[in-house]
Write an enzyme that holds these catalytic residues in place. Structure first.
Site, PDB file in Angstrom:
ATOM      1  N   GLY A   1       4.120  -6.369   5.949  1.00  0.00           N
ATOM      2  CA  GLY A   1       3.745  -7.300   7.013  1.00  0.00           C
ATOM      3  C   GLY A   1       2.251  -7.298   7.265  1.00  0.00           C
TER       4      GLY A   1
ATOM      5  N   LEU B   1       5.420   0.438   3.431  1.00  0.00           N
ATOM      6  CA  LEU B   1       4.558  -0.064   2.355  1.00  0.00           C
ATOM      7  C   LEU B   1       3.571  -1.114   2.851  1.00  0.00           C
ATOM      8  CD1 LEU B   1       7.274  -0.383  -0.460  1.00  0.00           C
ATOM      9  CD2 LEU B   1       5.480   1.361  -0.292  1.00  0.00           C
TER      10      LEU B   1
ATOM     11  N   ASP C   1      -2.583  -1.096  10.156  1.00  0.00           N
ATOM     12  CA  ASP C   1      -2.716  -1.142   8.694  1.00  0.00           C
ATOM     13  C   ASP C   1      -3.459  -2.381   8.204  1.00  0.00           C
ATOM     14  OD1 ASP C   1      -1.555   1.276   8.034  1.00  0.00           O
ATOM     15  OD2 ASP C   1       0.449   0.443   7.742  1.00  0.00           O
TER      16      ASP C   1
ATOM     17  N   LYS D   1       0.855  -1.195   0.000  1.00  0.00           N
ATOM     18  CA  LYS D   1       0.000   0.000   0.000  1.00  0.00           C
ATOM     19  C   LYS D   1       0.889   1.242   0.000  1.00  0.00           C
ATOM     20  CE  LYS D   1       0.926   1.386   4.372  1.00  0.00           C
ATOM     21  NZ  LYS D   1       1.528   2.709   4.718  1.00  0.00           N
TER      22      LYS D   1
END
Length: 285
Positions: free
Chosen positions: A102, A99, A136, A10
């Protein structure tokens, strides 16, 4: 039984924190999108209750510290599943890069085991569970352009983005997200991103308005520690990117281009300064 899930990276088109909750967690206001740079997560059910994680990266733990392991364990304990899983992660997303690699792996495990264990959970239910793993993960369960608010658990999909290319540049430093967030003082933020205007631009398919209203309030904190972030952002702009911005807590920066030919030139130019450079597109919903 076996299943393979794609776990895309992302980027944050916008990242803002409005205040800190009593537990120290920020109240986020973010616009995120997923890009065609992805890990691949293969999940194989086991007859015994053990959870095992294997990864192609030498930089990742393969025990309870791994977010994919945590995701499997959380589902297993929550729904009292007697069987276990072997989780094999083919890593392509840089580690500790801002990004969401994980978190995306963890979301892929939630999606995959939801199917393999026939739990019948909705995306909303998986996202709520995912918040227990990392802020996230709820977004990564959805994996499409969205406005993300609350502690990361409120996801509002925004539909398709206008067409553009993304040049992603990861410098040779790794950033600890908790360390950056601990340095965040919401009262000291001088300029907040125009998130509402960015959302309106996304919904209108207006790329120029999008690039004008992007922003990341964590960038000054991370850049102060790692000046290479500013240097790479300046190079992206110098080489012709429409906008350059850090993703998440960094250190990865990305540039947006409306034209493929220009994005290709920028990619080639940036590859001379950095080993990890990617030319990708946002994923369609």
């Amino acid at each position: 039984m076996q299943r393979i899930e794609k776990a895309p990276a992302k980027i944050n088109l916008s990242l803002d924190a409005l205040f800190l909750h009593d537990d120290g967690e920020p109240e986020w206001q973010m616009v995120m999108t997923s890009i065609d740079l992805a890990d691949y997560v293969q999940i194989t059910l086991r007859d015994d209750p053990a959870i095992e994680v294997r990864t192609s990266s030498g930089f990742l733990p393969e025990d309870q510290r791994n977010l994919a392991y945590k995701a499997a364990q959380l589902l297993q304990h929550t729904y009292q599943i007697p069987t276990g899983a072997l989780i094999e992660i083919d890593k392509h997303i840089p580690v500790a890069a801002g990004l969401g690699g994980g978190s995306s792996d963890a979301a892929a495990v939630l999606r995959g085991l939801n199917e393999l264990w026939q739990l019948g959970l909705t995306r909303e239910q998986l996202a709520r569970l995912g918040l227990q793993i990392d802020s996230d993960v709820p977004y990564c369960v959805y994996g499409e352009t969205a406005l993300v608010t609350g502690k990361g658990d409120q996801i509002k999909p925004l539909g398709s983005l206008p067409n553009f290319w993304v040049v992603v540049v990861k410098p040779k430093v790794s950033v600890s997200t908790p360390r950056i967030i601990r340095a965040l003082d919401c009262d000291q933020i001088q300029q907040h991103p125009q998130t509402e205007s960015l959302v309106a631009a996304v919904e209108a398919g207006d790329l120029n308005a999008m690039t004008r209203n992007m922003g990341n309030i964590l960038a000054p904190i991370t850049t102060e520690r790692y000046p290479v972030i500013k240097q790479l952002s300046e190079r992206l702009l110098q080489f012709g990117s429409d906008v350059a911005q850090m993703s998440g807590s960094g250190p990865t920066v990305f540039g947006i281009c409306s034209q493929y030919s220009r994005a290709q030139r920028i990619y080639n130019s940036m590859s001379g300064f950095c080993a990890e450079v990617y030319l990708v597109k946002p994923l369609k919903p």
